[in-house]
Design a protein around this motif. Sequence first.
Motif, mmCIF file in Angstrom:
data_model
loop_
_atom_site.group_PDB
_atom_site.id
_atom_site.type_symbol
_atom_site.label_atom_id
_atom_site.label_comp_id
_atom_site.label_asym_id
_atom_site.label_seq_id
_atom_site.Cartn_x
_atom_site.Cartn_y
_atom_site.Cartn_z
ATOM 1 N N CYS A 1 0.975 -1.198 0.018
ATOM 2 C CA CYS A 1 -0.028 -0.199 0.003
ATOM 3 C C CYS A 1 0.869 1.395 0.189
ATOM 4 O O CYS A 1 1.744 1.257 0.915
ATOM 5 N N ILE A 2 0.380 2.108 -0.868
ATOM 6 C CA ILE A 2 1.450 3.550 -1.047
ATOM 7 C C ILE A 2 0.597 4.436 -0.689
ATOM 8 O O ILE A 2 -0.706 4.750 -1.327
ATOM 9 N N LEU A 3 0.701 5.072 0.383
ATOM 10 C CA LEU A 3 0.209 6.303 1.033
ATOM 11 C C LEU A 3 0.506 7.492 0.167
ATOM 12 O O LEU A 3 1.691 8.182 0.570
ATOM 13 N N ALA A 4 -0.350 8.184 -0.514
ATOM 14 C CA ALA A 4 0.319 9.527 -1.186
ATOM 15 C C ALA A 4 -0.562 10.463 -1.160
ATOM 16 O O ALA A 4 -0.541 11.639 -2.225
ATOM 17 N N ALA A 5 -1.557 10.861 0.143
ATOM 18 C CA ALA A 5 -2.390 11.992 0.292
ATOM 19 C C ALA A 5 -1.503 12.948 0.757
ATOM 20 O O ALA A 5 -0.210 12.703 1.107
ATOM 21 N N PRO A 6 -1.758 14.155 0.732
ATOM 22 C CA PRO A 6 -1.283 15.178 1.771
ATOM 23 C C PRO A 6 -0.934 14.783 3.190
ATOM 24 O O PRO A 6 -1.426 13.983 3.559
ATOM 25 N N VAL A 7 0.461 15.105 3.648
ATOM 26 C CA VAL A 7 0.879 14.508 4.878
ATOM 27 C C VAL A 7 -0.100 14.581 6.006
ATOM 28 O O VAL A 7 -0.038 13.409 6.566
ATOM 29 N N SER A 8 -0.924 15.672 6.393
ATOM 30 C CA SER A 8 -1.901 15.489 7.302
ATOM 31 C C SER A 8 -3.005 14.248 7.139
ATOM 32 O O SER A 8 -3.139 13.765 7.889
ATOM 33 N N LYS A 9 -3.306 14.201 5.948
ATOM 34 C CA LYS A 9 -4.420 13.200 5.479
ATOM 35 C C LYS A 9 -3.694 11.871 5.516
ATOM 36 O O LYS A 9 -4.237 10.577 5.771
ATOM 37 N N THR A 10 -2.325 11.811 5.288
ATOM 38 C CA THR A 10 -1.524 10.319 5.333
ATOM 39 C C THR A 10 -1.632 9.930 6.783
ATOM 40 O O THR A 10 -1.762 8.913 7.059
ATOM 41 N N ILE A 11 -1.570 11.116 7.646
ATOM 42 C CA ILE A 11 -1.435 10.596 9.086
ATOM 43 C C ILE A 11 -2.825 10.053 9.558
ATOM 44 O O ILE A 11 -3.166 8.942 10.046
ATOM 45 N N GLU A 12 -4.030 10.797 8.949
ATOM 46 C CA GLU A 12 -5.388 10.227 9.143
ATOM 47 C C GLU A 12 -5.440 8.712 8.534
ATOM 48 O O GLU A 12 -5.880 8.009 9.179
ATOM 49 N N LEU A 13 -4.870 8.571 7.402
ATOM 50 C CA LEU A 13 -5.079 7.172 6.856
ATOM 51 C C LEU A 13 -4.343 6.223 7.737
ATOM 52 O O LEU A 13 -4.882 4.899 7.869
ATOM 53 N N ILE A 14 -3.138 6.488 8.157
ATOM 54 C CA ILE A 14 -2.260 5.522 9.185
ATOM 55 C C ILE A 14 -3.138 5.298 10.257
ATOM 56 O O ILE A 14 -3.304 4.077 10.737
ATOM 57 N N ASP A 15 -3.770 6.193 10.881
ATOM 58 C CA ASP A 15 -4.713 6.069 12.074
ATOM 59 C C ASP A 15 -5.743 5.053 11.729
ATOM 60 O O ASP A 15 -5.966 4.332 12.757
ATOM 61 N N GLN A 16 -6.306 5.108 10.548
ATOM 62 C CA GLN A 16 -7.458 4.143 10.308
ATOM 63 C C GLN A 16 -6.714 2.828 10.024
ATOM 64 O O GLN A 16 -7.458 1.613 10.441
ATOM 65 N N LEU A 17 -5.481 2.650 9.527
ATOM 66 C CA LEU A 17 -4.939 1.242 9.375
ATOM 67 C C LEU A 17 -4.586 0.618 10.689
ATOM 68 O O LEU A 17 -4.665 -0.531 10.761
ATOM 69 N N LYS A 18 -4.305 1.575 11.790
ATOM 70 C CA LYS A 18 -4.100 0.919 12.949
ATOM 71 C C LYS A 18 -5.378 -0.174 13.479
ATOM 72 O O LYS A 18 -5.405 -1.088 14.263
ATOM 73 N N HIS A 19 -6.482 0.187 12.876
ATOM 74 C CA HIS A 19 -7.888 -0.443 13.321
ATOM 75 C C HIS A 19 -8.335 -1.544 12.200
ATOM 76 O O HIS A 19 -9.211 -2.127 12.345
ATOM 77 N N ILE A 20 -7.601 -1.806 11.164
ATOM 78 C CA ILE A 20 -7.887 -2.966 10.314
ATOM 79 C C ILE A 20 -7.135 -3.939 10.445
ATOM 80 O O ILE A 20 -6.045 -4.204 10.697
#
Length: 366
Positions: free
Chosen positions: A65-84
């Motif tokens: 998985c390549i996270l390529a959103a703006p930095v703050s949005k990438t952090i939000e995506l990582i936060d979602q990943l913690k619960h998947i």
Amino acid sequence: MTKTVLVAGLGLIGGSLAINIKENTDYHLIGFDVNSQTLDYSLKNRIVDEVVTDFKKAVKQADICILAAPVSKTIELIDQLKHIVVDKPLLITDVSSVKKPIIEAASGITSDMITFIGGHPMAGSHKKGIEAAKGHLFENAIYILSPDDSCSSKNLRELENLLKGTRSTILKLDPTEHDEMTSVISHFPHLIASSLVHQAKKWQKKHVNIPTLAAGGFRDITRIASSNPAMWQDIFFQNKSIIQDLLEDWVNEMTDLKKLLETDDKISMYQYLEQAREYRDGLDTKKKGAIPSFYDVYVDIFDQTGALLKVVSLLAQKDISIKNIEILEMREGITGVLRLSLLSQKDQIESNRLLIENGYETMLQE
Ligand SMILES: NC(=O)c1ccc[n+]([C@@H]2O[C@H](COP(=O)([O-])OP(=O)(O)OC[C@H]3O[C@@H](n4cnc5c(N)ncnc54)[C@H](O)[C@@H]3O)[C@@H](O)[C@H]2O)c1
């Protein structure tokens, strides 16, 4: 079995990586973005094989998985990943221009199935969005990876293999080291370029001809101020403490320079300029650094019908593609009035040779 790569954030960087991976591998590519037009464009132009609107579902399908959103949005995506919960190994990387907050967020992912390797391809453009994406964007650029101590060599090799087609040079850096260095040579200069533009705008109230004079060199040195404001605002705040330190340093240095003028200290001013010149002249001009370079040729042309067409045809005959063309009204400090921006140094040298052979006076950008 064909592996699946999910690109989350199909803008300039994510889109360019997707195009590159599609050109160089047989991985199945899934695209996720919050912008439905971007998803439509990506599918229509076959940048990805499939698009999704459910990030969590797509993550479960992916091997990489390549996270390529703006930095703050990438952090939000990582936060979602913690619960998947994933039931197969998943390798995650990102492309953010700031690394420390990303690595800190990723340290909260506890699943044994997931490996996170921070990344930052140091190539870009002043443009944004999927329509500006190109597969060769990262060619000869430095691609920074920040694997932590727990990252296996197998995972690192897998990511390096995926990125092989970018033809970039991989450099491993610790996140803090990365953030400090990129702040000095990219983030902070961006802030200064924007402040120089503001200064010119303020002085324009007194001197209406400032925009005419700013057409040549001033426009060049402030080029990075034309980049995506939303992205840079995000970067400055995600990298706040280093930017604050650099600003303080800079203000002190400007105060010292002001003192040199007040005290008529010409010798120290000369040394300041001389030392800057020596350091700058020693920098490698052949490599791509943190700020994308242009390869410009300035050509003297006469104000005659067809003069521009002749220059363009000459280069077109040799299959040299011109990235940008600009007619400069100012002649001061440069030989020519026509500026051609080429895609590579090879094209720059070849164009220069062709033009000279055909009797044009030229100058290369240093
Ligand atoms: N542009 C550059 O010069 C450059 C260079 C290197 C790294 N980067 C990094 O690349 C990242 C993306 O920058 P870019 O230039 O491609 O920006 P961009 O604006 O071109 O693309 C960002 C994309 O992310 C999408 N997006 C926004 N929020 C999202 C979310 N929550 N989930 C999924 N997608 C989302 C947007 O719709 C857009 O398509 C940033 O982190 C930036 O720091 C940029």
